[in-house]
Motif scaffolding. Structure first.
Motif, PDB file in Angstrom:
ATOM      1  N   UNK A  70       0.826  -1.217   0.000  1.00  0.00           N
ATOM      2  CA  UNK A  70       0.000   0.000   0.000  1.00  0.00           C
ATOM      3  C   UNK A  70       0.855   1.260   0.000  1.00  0.00           C
ATOM      4  N   UNK A  71       2.098   1.148   0.408  1.00  0.00           N
ATOM      5  CA  UNK A  71       2.995   2.309   0.460  1.00  0.00           C
ATOM      6  C   UNK A  71       3.936   2.389  -0.737  1.00  0.00           C
ATOM      7  N   UNK A  72       3.783   1.509  -1.717  1.00  0.00           N
ATOM      8  CA  UNK A  72       4.675   1.502  -2.880  1.00  0.00           C
ATOM      9  C   UNK A  72       4.646   2.868  -3.569  1.00  0.00           C
ATOM     10  N   UNK A  73       5.827   3.375  -3.851  1.00  0.00           N
ATOM     11  CA  UNK A  73       5.962   4.644  -4.567  1.00  0.00           C
ATOM     12  C   UNK A  73       6.310   4.331  -6.019  1.00  0.00           C
ATOM     13  N   UNK A  74       5.746   5.117  -6.944  1.00  0.00           N
ATOM     14  CA  UNK A  74       6.006   4.921  -8.364  1.00  0.00           C
ATOM     15  C   UNK A  74       6.389   6.248  -9.010  1.00  0.00           C
ATOM     16  N   UNK A  75       7.086   6.152 -10.127  1.00  0.00           N
ATOM     17  CA  UNK A  75       7.470   7.327 -10.896  1.00  0.00           C
ATOM     18  C   UNK A  75       7.569   6.918 -12.353  1.00  0.00           C
ATOM     19  N   UNK A  76       7.266   7.858 -13.242  1.00  0.00           N
ATOM     20  CA  UNK A  76       7.486   7.656 -14.663  1.00  0.00           C
ATOM     21  C   UNK A  76       7.836   9.003 -15.272  1.00  0.00           C
ATOM     22  N   UNK A  77       8.358   8.943 -16.458  1.00  0.00           N
ATOM     23  CA  UNK A  77       8.736  10.162 -17.146  1.00  0.00           C
ATOM     24  C   UNK A  77       7.531  11.096 -17.231  1.00  0.00           C
ATOM     25  N   UNK A  78       7.747  12.359 -16.950  1.00  0.00           N
ATOM     26  CA  UNK A  78       6.677  13.341 -16.973  1.00  0.00           C
ATOM     27  C   UNK A  78       6.117  13.655 -15.593  1.00  0.00           C
ATOM     28  N   UNK A  79       6.427  12.814 -14.603  1.00  0.00           N
ATOM     29  CA  UNK A  79       5.965  13.083 -13.238  1.00  0.00           C
ATOM     30  C   UNK A  79       7.018  13.922 -12.526  1.00  0.00           C
ATOM     31  N   UNK A  80       6.580  14.901 -11.744  1.00  0.00           N
ATOM     32  CA  UNK A  80       7.497  15.776 -11.014  1.00  0.00           C
ATOM     33  C   UNK A  80       8.173  15.082  -9.846  1.00  0.00           C
ATOM     34  N   UNK A  81       7.475  14.107  -9.261  1.00  0.00           N
ATOM     35  CA  UNK A  81       7.998  13.450  -8.067  1.00  0.00           C
ATOM     36  C   UNK A  81       7.433  12.039  -7.944  1.00  0.00           C
ATOM     37  N   UNK A  82       8.022  11.270  -7.044  1.00  0.00           N
ATOM     38  CA  UNK A  82       7.514   9.943  -6.745  1.00  0.00           C
ATOM     39  C   UNK A  82       6.161  10.090  -6.055  1.00  0.00           C
ATOM     40  N   UNK A  83       5.234   9.188  -6.364  1.00  0.00           N
ATOM     41  CA  UNK A  83       3.899   9.226  -5.760  1.00  0.00           C
ATOM     42  C   UNK A  83       3.494   7.823  -5.338  1.00  0.00           C
ATOM     43  N   UNK A  84       2.558   7.747  -4.383  1.00  0.00           N
ATOM     44  CA  UNK A  84       2.031   6.438  -4.013  1.00  0.00           C
ATOM     45  C   UNK A  84       1.076   5.980  -5.106  1.00  0.00           C
ATOM     46  N   UNK A  85       0.780   4.700  -5.117  1.00  0.00           N
ATOM     47  CA  UNK A  85      -0.177   4.153  -6.079  1.00  0.00           C
ATOM     48  C   UNK A  85      -1.500   4.910  -6.028  1.00  0.00           C
ATOM     49  N   UNK A  86      -1.918   5.292  -4.825  1.00  0.00           N
ATOM     50  CA  UNK A  86      -3.188   5.985  -4.635  1.00  0.00           C
ATOM     51  C   UNK A  86      -3.207   7.368  -5.289  1.00  0.00           C
ATOM     52  N   UNK A  87      -2.039   7.992  -5.433  1.00  0.00           N
ATOM     53  CA  UNK A  87      -1.955   9.355  -5.953  1.00  0.00           C
ATOM     54  C   UNK A  87      -1.882   9.431  -7.480  1.00  0.00           C
ATOM     55  N   UNK A  88      -1.689   8.301  -8.132  1.00  0.00           N
ATOM     56  CA  UNK A  88      -1.597   8.283  -9.589  1.00  0.00           C
ATOM     57  C   UNK A  88      -2.956   7.842 -10.125  1.00  0.00           C
ATOM     58  N   UNK A  89      -3.593   8.720 -10.895  1.00  0.00           N
ATOM     59  CA  UNK A  89      -4.977   8.498 -11.305  1.00  0.00           C
ATOM     60  C   UNK A  89      -5.219   7.113 -11.886  1.00  0.00           C
ATOM     61  N   UNK A  90      -4.382   6.675 -12.832  1.00  0.00           N
ATOM     62  CA  UNK A  90      -4.637   5.388 -13.479  1.00  0.00           C
ATOM     63  C   UNK A  90      -4.290   4.185 -12.606  1.00  0.00           C
ATOM     64  N   UNK A  91      -3.690   4.419 -11.439  1.00  0.00           N
ATOM     65  CA  UNK A  91      -3.355   3.318 -10.526  1.00  0.00           C
ATOM     66  C   UNK A  91      -4.195   3.329  -9.258  1.00  0.00           C
ATOM     67  N   UNK A  92      -4.951   4.382  -9.056  1.00  0.00           N
ATOM     68  CA  UNK A  92      -5.712   4.537  -7.828  1.00  0.00           C
ATOM     69  C   UNK A  92      -6.698   3.393  -7.604  1.00  0.00           C
ATOM     70  N   UNK A  93      -7.469   3.028  -8.635  1.00  0.00           N
ATOM     71  CA  UNK A  93      -8.436   1.947  -8.455  1.00  0.00           C
ATOM     72  C   UNK A  93      -7.729   0.623  -8.170  1.00  0.00           C
ATOM     73  N   UNK A  94      -6.592   0.406  -8.828  1.00  0.00           N
ATOM     74  CA  UNK A  94      -5.787  -0.785  -8.556  1.00  0.00           C
ATOM     75  C   UNK A  94      -5.436  -0.853  -7.075  1.00  0.00           C
ATOM     76  N   UNK A  95      -4.925   0.244  -6.538  1.00  0.00           N
ATOM     77  CA  UNK A  95      -4.512   0.264  -5.130  1.00  0.00           C
ATOM     78  C   UNK A  95      -5.707   0.051  -4.206  1.00  0.00           C
ATOM     79  N   UNK A  96      -6.802   0.739  -4.484  1.00  0.00           N
ATOM     80  CA  UNK A  96      -7.985   0.592  -3.622  1.00  0.00           C
ATOM     81  C   UNK A  96      -8.569  -0.822  -3.703  1.00  0.00           C
TER      82      UNK A  96
END
Length: 140
Positions: free
Chosen positions: A9-35
């Motif tokens: 649940x605390x996994x942080x992710x980043x990809x090109x174009x993102x300003x900073x590392x974010x949790x799964x919950x904070x990335x729109x296309x991954x939010x439902x996956x995390x929940x």
């Protein structure tokens, strides 16, 4: 992926174009996956509402027949609009497919079992998680 210890649940992710590392919950296309994977699921049998249980437990309940495609389930941030039938919840579809494949295996003779029961992700949510690797860096 959760069962393999890759996602938490605390996994942080980043990809090109993102300003900073974010949790799964904070990335729109991954939010439902995390929940879906880390959320608390509830289910209804008749007039009795049960839970919370884990995503994996919902899968087990589907496989053992306690929960069916018509059973109402609720998980915050996943079942938008309230209680939904399992068949209407995208993140539970692969569990339903696994149950159907298992039922089909019982009807087929001989080696047909092996093809119908071919290995596949536990759920389409986990399949989406596997596809994270090429698109996102996961925090070590």
């Amino acid at each position: 992926m959760r069962n393999m210890g890759i996602l938490q649940s605390t996994t942080m992710v980043w990809r090109q174009g993102m300003d900073e590392w974010k949790t799964l919950y904070q990335v729109e296309e991954l939010s439902e996956l995390a929940h879906s994977v880390f959320g608390q699921w509830h289910y209804s049998t008749g007039k009795v509402r049960l839970g919370p249980v884990s995503f994996q437990k919902i899968g087990e309940l589907l496989k053992n027949g306690t929960v069916t495609s018509a059973t109402l389930v609720w998980c915050p941030h996943v079942t938008k609009g309230g209680w939904r039938a399992v068949a209407e919840v995208e993140s539970l579809q692969s569990f339903l497919e696994d149950v159907a494949a298992s039922n089909m295996q019982e009807l087929l003779p001989g080696d047909a079992d092996a093809e119908v029961g071919a290995a596949k992700p536990v759920s389409n949510v986990e399949e989406k998680a596997r596809n994270l690797r090429p698109n996102f860096l996961l925090e070590p």
